[in-house]
Structure formats: C-alpha cells, structure tokens
Design a protein around this motif. Structure first.
Motif, mmCIF file in Angstrom:
data_model
loop_
_atom_site.group_PDB
_atom_site.id
_atom_site.type_symbol
_atom_site.label_atom_id
_atom_site.label_comp_id
_atom_site.label_asym_id
_atom_site.label_seq_id
_atom_site.Cartn_x
_atom_site.Cartn_y
_atom_site.Cartn_z
ATOM 1 N N PHE A 123 0.839 -1.207 0.000
ATOM 2 C CA PHE A 123 0.000 0.000 0.000
ATOM 3 C C PHE A 123 0.873 1.257 0.000
ATOM 4 N N ALA A 124 1.926 1.258 0.835
ATOM 5 C CA ALA A 124 2.797 2.424 0.946
ATOM 6 C C ALA A 124 3.482 2.739 -0.381
ATOM 7 N N ILE A 125 3.963 1.698 -1.067
ATOM 8 C CA ILE A 125 4.653 1.899 -2.345
ATOM 9 C C ILE A 125 3.694 2.435 -3.400
ATOM 10 N N ALA A 126 2.496 1.828 -3.485
ATOM 11 C CA ALA A 126 1.506 2.300 -4.460
ATOM 12 C C ALA A 126 1.061 3.726 -4.144
ATOM 13 N N ASP A 127 0.885 4.018 -2.867
ATOM 14 C CA ASP A 127 0.460 5.342 -2.416
ATOM 15 C C ASP A 127 1.487 6.398 -2.808
ATOM 16 N N MET A 128 2.757 6.126 -2.514
ATOM 17 C CA MET A 128 3.800 7.105 -2.802
ATOM 18 C C MET A 128 4.038 7.259 -4.300
ATOM 19 N N TYR A 129 3.876 6.185 -5.060
ATOM 20 C CA TYR A 129 4.050 6.320 -6.502
ATOM 21 C C TYR A 129 2.954 7.202 -7.099
ATOM 22 N N ALA A 130 1.731 7.036 -6.618
ATOM 23 C CA ALA A 130 0.624 7.859 -7.111
ATOM 24 C C ALA A 130 0.862 9.334 -6.781
ATOM 25 N N VAL A 131 1.321 9.607 -5.552
ATOM 26 C CA VAL A 131 1.592 10.992 -5.149
ATOM 27 C C VAL A 131 2.758 11.558 -5.966
ATOM 28 N N TYR A 132 3.809 10.754 -6.161
ATOM 29 C CA TYR A 132 4.961 11.178 -6.956
ATOM 30 C C TYR A 132 4.540 11.522 -8.378
ATOM 31 N N TRP A 133 3.776 10.642 -9.007
ATOM 32 C CA TRP A 133 3.354 10.852 -10.392
ATOM 33 C C TRP A 133 2.524 12.129 -10.521
ATOM 34 N N TYR A 134 1.605 12.331 -9.604
ATOM 35 C CA TYR A 134 0.749 13.517 -9.671
ATOM 36 C C TYR A 134 1.558 14.792 -9.440
ATOM 37 N N SER A 161 10.939 1.945 1.161
ATOM 38 C CA SER A 161 9.939 0.901 1.416
ATOM 39 C C SER A 161 10.385 -0.437 0.831
ATOM 40 N N LEU A 162 11.064 -0.392 -0.318
ATOM 41 C CA LEU A 162 11.596 -1.638 -0.893
ATOM 42 C C LEU A 162 12.669 -2.232 0.014
ATOM 43 N N ALA A 163 13.466 -1.366 0.650
ATOM 44 C CA ALA A 163 14.467 -1.857 1.603
ATOM 45 C C ALA A 163 13.787 -2.515 2.797
ATOM 46 N N VAL A 164 12.661 -1.923 3.224
ATOM 47 C CA VAL A 164 11.908 -2.505 4.338
ATOM 48 C C VAL A 164 11.315 -3.850 3.940
#
Length: 299
Positions: A123-134, A161-164
C-alpha cells in the motif's frame, strides 16, 4: 503566476499531505502490531514528509504573491526557504531513525512476521508512486523547487519501502536481524536525501552563481543583439529559484538617446525570455572607452 497555477500548486500540496497521512496510519498501525522496527522507521520517515508537505502547503504559496512595499523583488526566496526546511526536517529525522535502528539491533526481541506487513508496504509503495506521479505532472509547468523536493521525497520513499520489504522477508526466512538492518539503511538514505535537498536550496538563498554554461548563455544572448559591441561587468546570480542578471553592454557612443533606450529595453526583454532568468538590469556604455572594471571580459 495566475490563480490557476496557484490552485494546482495547492492541490499538489494537499495530495502530498493526504498521501503521507495515509501511509503513516497504515504502516504505523501494522508496524506496532507486529513489532517491526523497519516498518515503524518507514512510517516515522513519513511523519517528517507530512510536516514538510504542510509547510509547503502553507509557505510555498507565497511564491505566487506579487511584489509589494515590504518585498519589492517579490517573494521568490520563500520557496527555497520552504524547501530548506523540508531538507533539515528530513535529515534530523533520519538521524533519529538511525539511532532507533541501532537500538533495534541490540534488542533481544524482534519482529513477528505477518503478511499484513507486506500488505502495508505494498500500500505504501503504491500510495507514494501515485503521489509522486501527480506531483511531477503538476510541476512540469510550475517549476517549483518545493514541489520538486516533495516529489523527490516520494520517490525516495519508494526505495526505502523496498528496503523494508527486504527486512520483512528476512523475518519470514528466519533472519530477524534484517528488519532493524533495513531500518538502518532507510535511515541513512533519509539523511542523505535531507542533506541533498538542503544544500541545493541554500545555494538559492545565498545568491550563488549559476553554472558556467548558464552564464555563457546569458552573455551570448546579450552579444547576439546587432547593436551590442561588447559586454563587461556581467553578474549572474540566483535570487530565490530564478536568475538575476546585471550587465553593462557596449554600444556605439553616437546612438541617439531614444535608440539607446530601445536597445536597452530589447536586451532586458531578451534576457527575461531566457530559461531560469527572472529579471535583468542592463546598463549601456559607449564602446571603446576601455575603463571597465572587468576589462578582460570585453568581447
């Protein structure tokens, strides 16, 4: 800046605020439930991001204000000041996270594995990617250093998050020390990110010189005018996130005053049209006098 641009800036700032808040709630709750130091470190990182997003939302919009009696050159330096605050907050939090990760390595109790840990990270990765893209999409036209700092932070959030994820998988495979180790790696990346953002924006605030290529482009623009015979005392520096240009252009000393005024106005317009140049001040001098401060820069 028009109202539409300010509205887009505000929307992008709000998206960062809400995106980071959602990440904190999900990762924090799951990390606490299963004792994951790495997940809590990632959630704590987003607390700094949330604070930074709120600061950008409140302070960052000052860049859209017109010059006034108290700020005759506008409010452009508010933006790098905002971004500098973001960088300092991120670096300080990273140091604290590193301390907590070291404490986790020395502890006797480690995280318990649950697929909810991986779900929270997904969820965190998808959330941050969406915010980054926007944020990146909105900032393509705005060119805001504050939004750029937030977008960079979102991208780094994905890497941390990938490291986590690696740390949580270590717990699954029977290597619980990987969880606090992942937290330590996240912390180092956070500190590096904060320092990088801070250094970039300090250069804007102290009026640093641009690159040699940018300075050369400014000189070439001035010399491209058909009436200009030389350039001296050229100064190019950052005023906030845009460049300020001061220059003496040499022209025929016999030019009538009205023609000289037109040449000066044309040069200012040409410079202001250059990418990254916010304002320009050009003084005309008669060519051939040879009494310039920077005589070696002529022609």
């Amino acid at each position: 800046m028009d109202d539409a641009e300010q509205s887009r800036f505000a929307r992008a700032s709000w998206v960062n605020v809400l995106g980071n808040a959602a990440k904190i709630v999900v990762e924090g709750a799951v990390g606490l439930a299963f004792g994951s130091v790495a997940l809590l470190a990632d959630a704590a990182h987003s607390i700094a991001d949330l604070v930074a997003s709120i600061v950008v939302l409140i302070w960052g919009q000052a860049r859209f204000k017109d010059p006034d009696a108290t700020h005759p050159h506008g409010h452009s330096r508010i933006e790098p000041l905002t971004a500098l605050f973001v960088g300092v907050a991120i670096a300080l939090l990273g140091i604290n996270l590193l301390y907590e990760s070291v404490q986790g390595l020395l502890a006797d109790e480690f995280a318990q594995f649950s697929y909810l840990l991986l779900g929270a990270l997904a969820f965190a990765i998808a959330d941050m990617y969406a915010v980054y893209w926007y944020t990146k999409r909105v900032n393509e036209d705005l060119g805001s250093t504050a939004l750029s700092a937030l977008a960079t932070d979102c991208l780094n959030d994905i890497y941390t998050s990938l490291a986590v994820v690696a740390g949580v998988l270590g717990v699954l495979l029977g290597y619980p020390l990987l969880d606090p180790l992942a937290g330590a790696l996240v912390s180092v990346l956070v500190v590096y990110q904060g320092v990088s953002i801070g250094r970039e924006n300090v250069s804007y605030l102290v009026g640093a010189a641009p690159s040699d290529e940018q300075r050369a482009a400014v000189r070439e623009t001035i010399q491209s005018h058909p009436d200009v015979q030389g350039v001296h005392d050229l100064v190019v520096f950052y005023d906030g996130t845009v460049l300020e240009v001061e220059a003496h252009a040499e022209v025929d000393g016999g030019l009538p005053l009205r023609e000289a005024h037109d040449v000066e106005s044309e040069l200012v317009d040409m410079l202001r049209a250059e990418e990254d140049v916010g304002d320009a001040h050009v003084h005309l001098d008669p060519s051939g006098v040879g009494e310039w401060k920077d005589a070696e820069e002529n022609n």
